[in-house]
Write an enzyme that holds these catalytic residues in place. Structure first.
Site, PDB file in Angstrom:
ATOM      1  N   HIS A 154       0.836  -1.203   0.000  1.00  0.00           N
ATOM      2  CA  HIS A 154       0.000   0.000   0.000  1.00  0.00           C
ATOM      3  C   HIS A 154       0.873   1.256   0.000  1.00  0.00           C
ATOM      4  O   HIS A 154       2.073   1.188   0.286  1.00  0.00           O
ATOM      5  CB  HIS A 154      -0.921   0.028   1.231  1.00  0.00           C
ATOM      6  CG  HIS A 154      -2.173  -0.774   1.070  1.00  0.00           C
ATOM      7  ND1 HIS A 154      -2.236  -2.112   1.382  1.00  0.00           N
ATOM      8  CD2 HIS A 154      -3.410  -0.432   0.615  1.00  0.00           C
ATOM      9  CE1 HIS A 154      -3.452  -2.565   1.128  1.00  0.00           C
ATOM     10  NE2 HIS A 154      -4.186  -1.559   0.657  1.00  0.00           N
ATOM     11  N   LYS A 158      -0.714   4.960   4.549  1.00  0.00           N
ATOM     12  CA  LYS A 158      -1.651   4.028   5.191  1.00  0.00           C
ATOM     13  C   LYS A 158      -1.290   3.860   6.658  1.00  0.00           C
ATOM     14  O   LYS A 158      -0.123   3.665   7.000  1.00  0.00           O
ATOM     15  CB  LYS A 158      -1.653   2.680   4.471  1.00  0.00           C
ATOM     16  CG  LYS A 158      -2.714   1.734   5.020  1.00  0.00           C
ATOM     17  CD  LYS A 158      -3.049   0.621   4.070  1.00  0.00           C
ATOM     18  CE  LYS A 158      -4.059  -0.353   4.676  1.00  0.00           C
ATOM     19  NZ  LYS A 158      -5.369   0.267   4.904  1.00  0.00           N
TER      20      LYS A 158
END
Ligand code: NAD
Length: 266
Positions: A154, A158
């Site tokens: 990600h 995040k």
């Protein structure tokens, strides 16, 4: 159906505004951000670059929900729990994509869902939900002979690790193989940590740049390997999934639902 969006100025917020505008039978009536956010007072349409909609961003969920049927919430677990409390008091439905809930927080969500219809899903994309189904089939066929490892990637902003989607993938495989995910998930390997156990499911995370979200589940056997992967190219399909969940919720009884229910895969 009147829809309000909380977390409106976030990465998902603009995509959700656009998806609600594109959806049949949905009308955007509210957009909410945290108190003190610099976008309070800005028209929600400007965040999605679609021009003014006459929907200013507010910091008051309770008053905004008075003119909405359903709340779309893409925030964080502690915020979602407060939002659930307000929705439960007003008898409003909620679709939440927030991730990072502890088992205790999930149980609290379940309590609110006794009062109102709630869709909670760590990943609203149709593709990822198809993967959940494929993982169940793969685990059934391959059984205990294959080692299972999960890797997710990600963006560098995040907050929770591993992703809610990776955890759900681990849970699906564990449940199918008759294991307790919380007992078999292995998040750390470092130094002389010993050989891999047969039951464990390795969970690895990569964070960097602007990666929207990638997940691969490896089933690793002797002399062969199966990989089930999903790569998200934009955030739009998460937003479209959330909108689909709102449309599906219409007329549903109180209860806790997920995207497998929404898509008829459960
Ligand atoms: P983000 O940080 O860009 O956006 C979150 C927004 O929530 C921010 O604008 C923030 O100001 C706002 N917020 C924080 N506290 C608030 C409060 N008390 N009241 C109102 N607003 C508040 O994050 P993001 O990338 O948009 O992701 C949001 C959440 O959605 C995360 O939990 C993420 O993991 C999850 N997510 C889920 C899916 C899915 O398909 N389920 C997909 C993408 C992201």
């Amino acid at each position: 159906m009147k829809v309000a969006i909380v977390g409106a100025a976030g990465r998902m917020g603009g995509r959700l505004i656009q998806a609600v505008l594109d959806a049949q039978g949905l009308e955007l009536t509210g957009a909410i951000e945290r108190p003190g956010h610099p976008q309070i007072g800005t028209d929600a349409g400007l965040l999605a670059a679609v021009g003014e909609l006459g929907v200013p961003i507010t910091d008051n969920l309770a008053t905004t929900m008075a003119n909405a049927d359903v709340l779309i919430d893409f925030t964080f677990p502690d915020v979602t729990l407060k939002n659930l409390e307000i929705c439960a008091k007003q008898g409003k439905m909620i679709v939440s994509g927030s991730t990072g809930f502890t088992p205790e927080q999930k149980a609290q969500v379940g309590k609110f869902a006794e009062q109102i219809p709630v869709v909670l899903a760590p990943n609203m994309s149709v593709g990822v939900n198809a993967c959940f189904k494929l993982l169940k089939e793969a685990a059934k066929i391959l059984g205990d002979d294959f080692d299972v490892e999960i890797v997710e990637l990600h963006h560098n902003k995040k907050k929770d690790s591993p992703s809610g989607t990776a955890v759900r993938m681990g849970e699906v495989v564990s449940e199918t193989l008759g294991r307790d995910y919380n007992q078999v998930a292995n998040y750390h390997r470092e130094g002389m940590c010993g050989e891999r156990t047969k039951e464990e499911i390795g969970m690895q995370t990569v964070r960097g740049g602007d990666i929207v979200g990638e997940h691969t589940v490896y089933f690793i056997g002797m002399g062969e390997r199966i990989e089930i992967s999903h790569r998200a190219m934009s955030r739009d399909m998460f937003a479209r999934g959330a909108v689909r969940a709102c449309q599906w919720l219409q007329g549903k009884d109180a209860g806790l639902y997920d995207m497998q229910d929404v898509l008829g895969l459960s």
